[in-house]
Structures are given as structure tokens and as C-alpha cells.
Design a protein around this motif. Structure first.
Motif, PDB file in Angstrom:
ATOM      1  N   PHE A  54       0.836  -1.207   0.000  1.00  0.00           N
ATOM      2  CA  PHE A  54       0.000   0.000   0.000  1.00  0.00           C
ATOM      3  C   PHE A  54       0.866   1.251   0.000  1.00  0.00           C
ATOM      4  N   LEU A  55       1.906   1.266   0.833  1.00  0.00           N
ATOM      5  CA  LEU A  55       2.809   2.413   0.873  1.00  0.00           C
ATOM      6  C   LEU A  55       3.538   2.574  -0.459  1.00  0.00           C
ATOM      7  N   GLY A  56       3.954   1.459  -1.054  1.00  0.00           N
ATOM      8  CA  GLY A  56       4.609   1.521  -2.356  1.00  0.00           C
ATOM      9  C   GLY A  56       3.710   2.137  -3.407  1.00  0.00           C
ATOM     10  N   PHE A  57       2.454   1.735  -3.400  1.00  0.00           N
ATOM     11  CA  PHE A  57       1.484   2.283  -4.350  1.00  0.00           C
ATOM     12  C   PHE A  57       1.282   3.780  -4.122  1.00  0.00           C
ATOM     13  N   MET A  58       1.150   4.179  -2.862  1.00  0.00           N
ATOM     14  CA  MET A  58       0.937   5.590  -2.547  1.00  0.00           C
ATOM     15  C   MET A  58       2.137   6.440  -2.971  1.00  0.00           C
ATOM     16  N   VAL A  59       3.349   5.972  -2.714  1.00  0.00           N
ATOM     17  CA  VAL A  59       4.551   6.731  -3.067  1.00  0.00           C
ATOM     18  C   VAL A  59       4.708   6.812  -4.582  1.00  0.00           C
ATOM     19  N   ALA A  60       4.492   5.694  -5.270  1.00  0.00           N
ATOM     20  CA  ALA A  60       4.601   5.684  -6.734  1.00  0.00           C
ATOM     21  C   ALA A  60       3.601   6.649  -7.357  1.00  0.00           C
ATOM     22  N   THR A  61       2.403   6.694  -6.787  1.00  0.00           N
ATOM     23  CA  THR A  61       1.371   7.596  -7.296  1.00  0.00           C
ATOM     24  C   THR A  61       1.691   9.046  -6.956  1.00  0.00           C
ATOM     25  N   MET A  62       2.152   9.279  -5.737  1.00  0.00           N
ATOM     26  CA  MET A  62       2.445  10.635  -5.278  1.00  0.00           C
ATOM     27  C   MET A  62       3.566  11.278  -6.093  1.00  0.00           C
ATOM     28  N   PHE A  63       4.571  10.492  -6.461  1.00  0.00           N
ATOM     29  CA  PHE A  63       5.707  11.022  -7.216  1.00  0.00           C
ATOM     30  C   PHE A  63       5.519  10.906  -8.733  1.00  0.00           C
ATOM     31  N   HIS A  64       4.369  10.397  -9.144  1.00  0.00           N
ATOM     32  CA  HIS A  64       4.062  10.259 -10.576  1.00  0.00           C
ATOM     33  C   HIS A  64       5.195   9.558 -11.320  1.00  0.00           C
ATOM     34  N   LEU A  65       5.655   8.446 -10.749  1.00  0.00           N
ATOM     35  CA  LEU A  65       6.737   7.700 -11.380  1.00  0.00           C
ATOM     36  C   LEU A  65       6.281   7.139 -12.724  1.00  0.00           C
ATOM     37  N   GLU A  66       7.196   7.108 -13.672  1.00  0.00           N
ATOM     38  CA  GLU A  66       6.857   6.498 -14.951  1.00  0.00           C
ATOM     39  C   GLU A  66       6.558   5.027 -14.711  1.00  0.00           C
ATOM     40  N   PRO A  67       5.731   4.397 -15.572  1.00  0.00           N
ATOM     41  CA  PRO A  67       5.215   3.048 -15.307  1.00  0.00           C
ATOM     42  C   PRO A  67       6.254   2.009 -14.899  1.00  0.00           C
ATOM     43  N   LEU A  68       7.376   1.920 -15.630  1.00  0.00           N
ATOM     44  CA  LEU A  68       8.363   0.893 -15.315  1.00  0.00           C
ATOM     45  C   LEU A  68       9.003   1.119 -13.944  1.00  0.00           C
ATOM     46  N   LEU A  69       9.244   2.379 -13.590  1.00  0.00           N
ATOM     47  CA  LEU A  69       9.798   2.686 -12.274  1.00  0.00           C
ATOM     48  C   LEU A  69       8.773   2.406 -11.179  1.00  0.00           C
ATOM     49  N   ALA A  70       7.509   2.701 -11.455  1.00  0.00           N
ATOM     50  CA  ALA A  70       6.446   2.434 -10.486  1.00  0.00           C
ATOM     51  C   ALA A  70       6.331   0.936 -10.210  1.00  0.00           C
ATOM     52  N   VAL A  71       6.407   0.132 -11.259  1.00  0.00           N
ATOM     53  CA  VAL A  71       6.362  -1.327 -11.073  1.00  0.00           C
ATOM     54  C   VAL A  71       7.581  -1.797 -10.287  1.00  0.00           C
ATOM     55  N   GLY A  72       8.740  -1.206 -10.584  1.00  0.00           N
ATOM     56  CA  GLY A  72       9.949  -1.545  -9.833  1.00  0.00           C
ATOM     57  C   GLY A  72       9.798  -1.272  -8.353  1.00  0.00           C
ATOM     58  N   LEU A  73       9.160  -0.150  -8.009  1.00  0.00           N
ATOM     59  CA  LEU A  73       8.919   0.183  -6.604  1.00  0.00           C
ATOM     60  C   LEU A  73       7.932  -0.796  -5.976  1.00  0.00           C
ATOM     61  N   MET A  74       6.909  -1.184  -6.741  1.00  0.00           N
ATOM     62  CA  MET A  74       5.926  -2.135  -6.228  1.00  0.00           C
ATOM     63  C   MET A  74       6.561  -3.499  -5.977  1.00  0.00           C
ATOM     64  N   VAL A  75       7.420  -3.936  -6.890  1.00  0.00           N
ATOM     65  CA  VAL A  75       8.115  -5.213  -6.699  1.00  0.00           C
ATOM     66  C   VAL A  75       8.955  -5.152  -5.430  1.00  0.00           C
ATOM     67  N   LEU A  76       9.664  -4.060  -5.251  1.00  0.00           N
ATOM     68  CA  LEU A  76      10.500  -3.891  -4.057  1.00  0.00           C
ATOM     69  C   LEU A  76       9.655  -3.920  -2.790  1.00  0.00           C
ATOM     70  N   SER A  77       8.507  -3.258  -2.818  1.00  0.00           N
ATOM     71  CA  SER A  77       7.646  -3.214  -1.632  1.00  0.00           C
ATOM     72  C   SER A  77       7.051  -4.575  -1.300  1.00  0.00           C
ATOM     73  N   CYS A  78       7.103  -5.487  -2.260  1.00  0.00           N
ATOM     74  CA  CYS A  78       6.606  -6.848  -2.028  1.00  0.00           C
ATOM     75  C   CYS A  78       7.733  -7.803  -1.651  1.00  0.00           C
ATOM     76  N   CYS A  79       8.922  -7.257  -1.403  1.00  0.00           N
ATOM     77  CA  CYS A  79      10.089  -8.075  -1.037  1.00  0.00           C
ATOM     78  C   CYS A  79      10.642  -7.636   0.313  1.00  0.00           C
ATOM     79  N   PRO A  80       9.870  -7.793   1.385  1.00  0.00           N
ATOM     80  CA  PRO A  80      10.353  -7.330   2.687  1.00  0.00           C
ATOM     81  C   PRO A  80      11.310  -8.317   3.329  1.00  0.00           C
ATOM     82  N   SER A  81      12.011  -7.832   4.338  1.00  0.00           N
ATOM     83  CA  SER A  81      12.806  -8.663   5.234  1.00  0.00           C
ATOM     84  C   SER A  81      13.968  -9.343   4.518  1.00  0.00           C
TER      85      SER A  81
END
Length: 298
Positions: A54-81
Motif C-alpha cells: 500500500f505504501l509503495g502504491f501511494m509513493v509511486a502515485t504521489m511522485f508520478h513515477l513512470e510506469p516501469l519505475l512504479a512497477v519496480g517500486l511495487m516489486v521492491l515493496s513486495c520483497c520485505p525482510s
């Protein structure tokens, strides 16, 4: 940025070894703590599985990241610990037992949740017709072989040959740190002329995401009346992502170099921000670490 030998060969082999090393530090008791101390484990696990994306989605949306970078952030946010968060919990007086338990659980769950979240992230940010082919079952199998299987092998080695496991555990942990730096350094060197552009595109988003995760993790632990040491651990578990796994998905499985930009920048930044947070904890140790932890009880 070009995918090459580092991402296609070195990274999968290295991640296998890293996860094997994690298995060398785990026992069945690490999973049994879920029943013994359900509240702290449940808070950490839900925060990792639900709050981070959820935080990854909010940050990607807030910073208007281009699609590939936004997906990269989402992948990272799904890889905790990961092993790094365990190390920080140990160094800065967090609850190591809780950290190891969360790492053990998430390493088993992640291969099954990450492919689906990655796919739907691509659909949302890139559009239905522009998604990159991601065979879900094949990806689950790949992640299982590279992450869950070596953990199981490591646990078996620890069970049947504890002295050997004890001797290998520390070198493998050191290796995990070195190899992550080496892979990132190799990618940075390969794309040195573009690095300032990458930081310009994703640095602010990565730093914001990291600071929010660490701060919110600590506050969440305090608000839910966990011990202070457990709150410190939740902060590290949310703020320190498993960049190695994120690079595996973006650079090796999806083979989209642009998606690796956020995991690289985040991985570089998180060591610094986590260090600052850890030093703050040590400086205020008397007021912060004043309650019994899961580790001490166990």
C-alpha cells in the motif's frame, strides 16, 4: 541499463547461497514462536504483506513515477525482510528472535504472493495491453527453487550437522552483504553515466518510501503496545527490503533493466537511513529499550 552476466547468472546463484545461509540460522522453534507470541508476529507479518505494498502504491502515485519505475517500486515493496534486517536488529538491540521469525515466515510466503502482486502492478501502471509476460506458475516455481528450497536445505544441514552450520553461518552472512554490494556496484559501474539520471528519477521516491517505512514501523509497534525492542525490529523489517530478490524479479525474471533502478537506489539508501535510525535508538537506549522483548522471554 543492460541485463547481463550479473543479473542472469551471478544474482540467482548468489541469492540461493544467501537463502541457504538464512536456513543455517533457522530451526523449527523459529516457526513455533508464531503460536507462543502471536501478537508481535502477526503485526509484523500483516505490515509486511499489506502495509508495504500500500505504501509503495501511494509513493509511486504521489511522485508520478513512470510506469516501469512504479512497477519496480511495487516489486521492491513486495520483497520485505531478509538477512540484512536480522543483522540490523542484532546490531541495534532490536528483538532478534522476532526478526528471524518474520524473515523465516516471509521467505516461505513471498514466492506465492510476489508474482500476483507484480502482475497486477504491471496491469495498473502499464495498462492491460502493455504488460510484460509474467508466467505466474513458472515464476512461483523459480522463486521457490531460489528462495524456499535453499532455506529448507540450510535448516536440514543445521539439524543434522549443527557444528558445520554454526561454522558456515557467519561467513555466509558476510557473503550476503558483500554480494549485494558487489552486484549493485557492478550495475552502477556499468551504467555510471546514467546513475545521476536514475537518482533524479527515483531517488526522492525511494528515500521517501524508506523513511516512511522505518518511521511507521516503529510507531505502529508502539501504538499496538508491543515492547520497545519489538517496535525497533518492526521498523527494520519494514524499512530494510530484500533488494536481492527485487533485482531477481525485475532484472532476471522480467528482464526489464529500467525496473531495477528503484531496487538499486533504495538498496543504496536504506543502509544509510537504517544506520541513522539504529544510532538514534542506541543514543536513546535507556528510554526506548525499557520493556522485555520476545527474544529475552524466549
Amino acid at each position: 541499463m543492460q541485463s547481463g552476466f550479473l543479473l542472469e547468472i551471478v544474482l540467482p546463484i548468489s541469492l540461493f547461497i544467501i537463502m541457504f545461509g538464512m536456513g543455517l540460522s533457522l530451526t523449527i522453534k523459529d516457526f513455533e514462536r508464531v503460536a507462543l507470541f502471536p501478537k508481535a508476529v502477526l503485526v509484523g507479518l500483516l505490515a509486511q504483506l499489506l502495509l508495504l505494498p500500500f505504501l509503495g502504491f501511494m509513493v509511486a502515485t504521489m511522485f508520478h513515477l513512470e510506469p516501469l519505475l512504479a512497477v519496480g517500486l511495487m516489486v521492491l515493496s513486495c520483497c520485505p525482510s531478509g538477512p540484512t534486517s536480522n543483522m540490523y536488529s542484532y546490531l541495534f538491540k532490536g528483538d532478534v528472535a522476532l526478526s528471524v521469525t518474520l524473515t523465516a515466515l516471509i521467505s516461505v510466503i513471498k514466492p506465492f504472493t510476489l508474482p500476483f502482486l507484480t502482475y497486477y502492478s504491471m496491469v495498473y501502471f502499464m495498462g492491460e495491453g502493455k504488460t510484460i509476460d509474467l508466467p505466474i506458475l513458472k515464476t512461483i516455481l523459480q522463486l521457490f527453487i531460489i528462495t524456499v528450497l535453499p532455506v529448507g536445505i540450510g535448516m536440514a544441514v543445521k539439524n543434522y550437522s549443527p557444528k558445520f552450520a554454526e561454522g558456515c553461518e557467519k561467513p555466509v552472512k558476510v557473503f550476503s552483504m558483500i554480494i549485494l554490494f558487489a552486484i549493485i556496484a557492478g550495475l552502477v559501474r556499468q551504467n555510471w553515466e546514467k546513475m545521476w539520471g536514475f537518482f533524479a528519477q527515483s531517488g526522492a521516491a525511494a528515500l521517501t518510501m524508506n523513511c516512511i517505512c522505518i518511521s511507521l514501523g516503529f510507531l505502529l509497534g508502539l501504538l499496538l503496545r508491543l515492547s520497545r525492542t519489538q517496535a525497533v525490529t518492526i521498523a527494520f523489517e519494514l524499512g530494510i527490503q530484500n533488494g536481492t530478490t527485487a533485482l531477481l524479479v525485475t532484472g532476471t525474471i522480467l528482464q526489464v533493466p529500467t525496473m531495477t533502478v528503484v531496487p538499486i537506489t533504495y538498496s543504496l539508501l536504506m543502509f544509510v537511513t537504517a544506520l541513522v535510525f539504529g544510532l538514534f535508538i542506541l543514543k536513546n537506549r535507556r528510554s526506548i529499550l525499557d520493556q522485555p522483548s520476545l527474544e529475552r522471554v524466549s
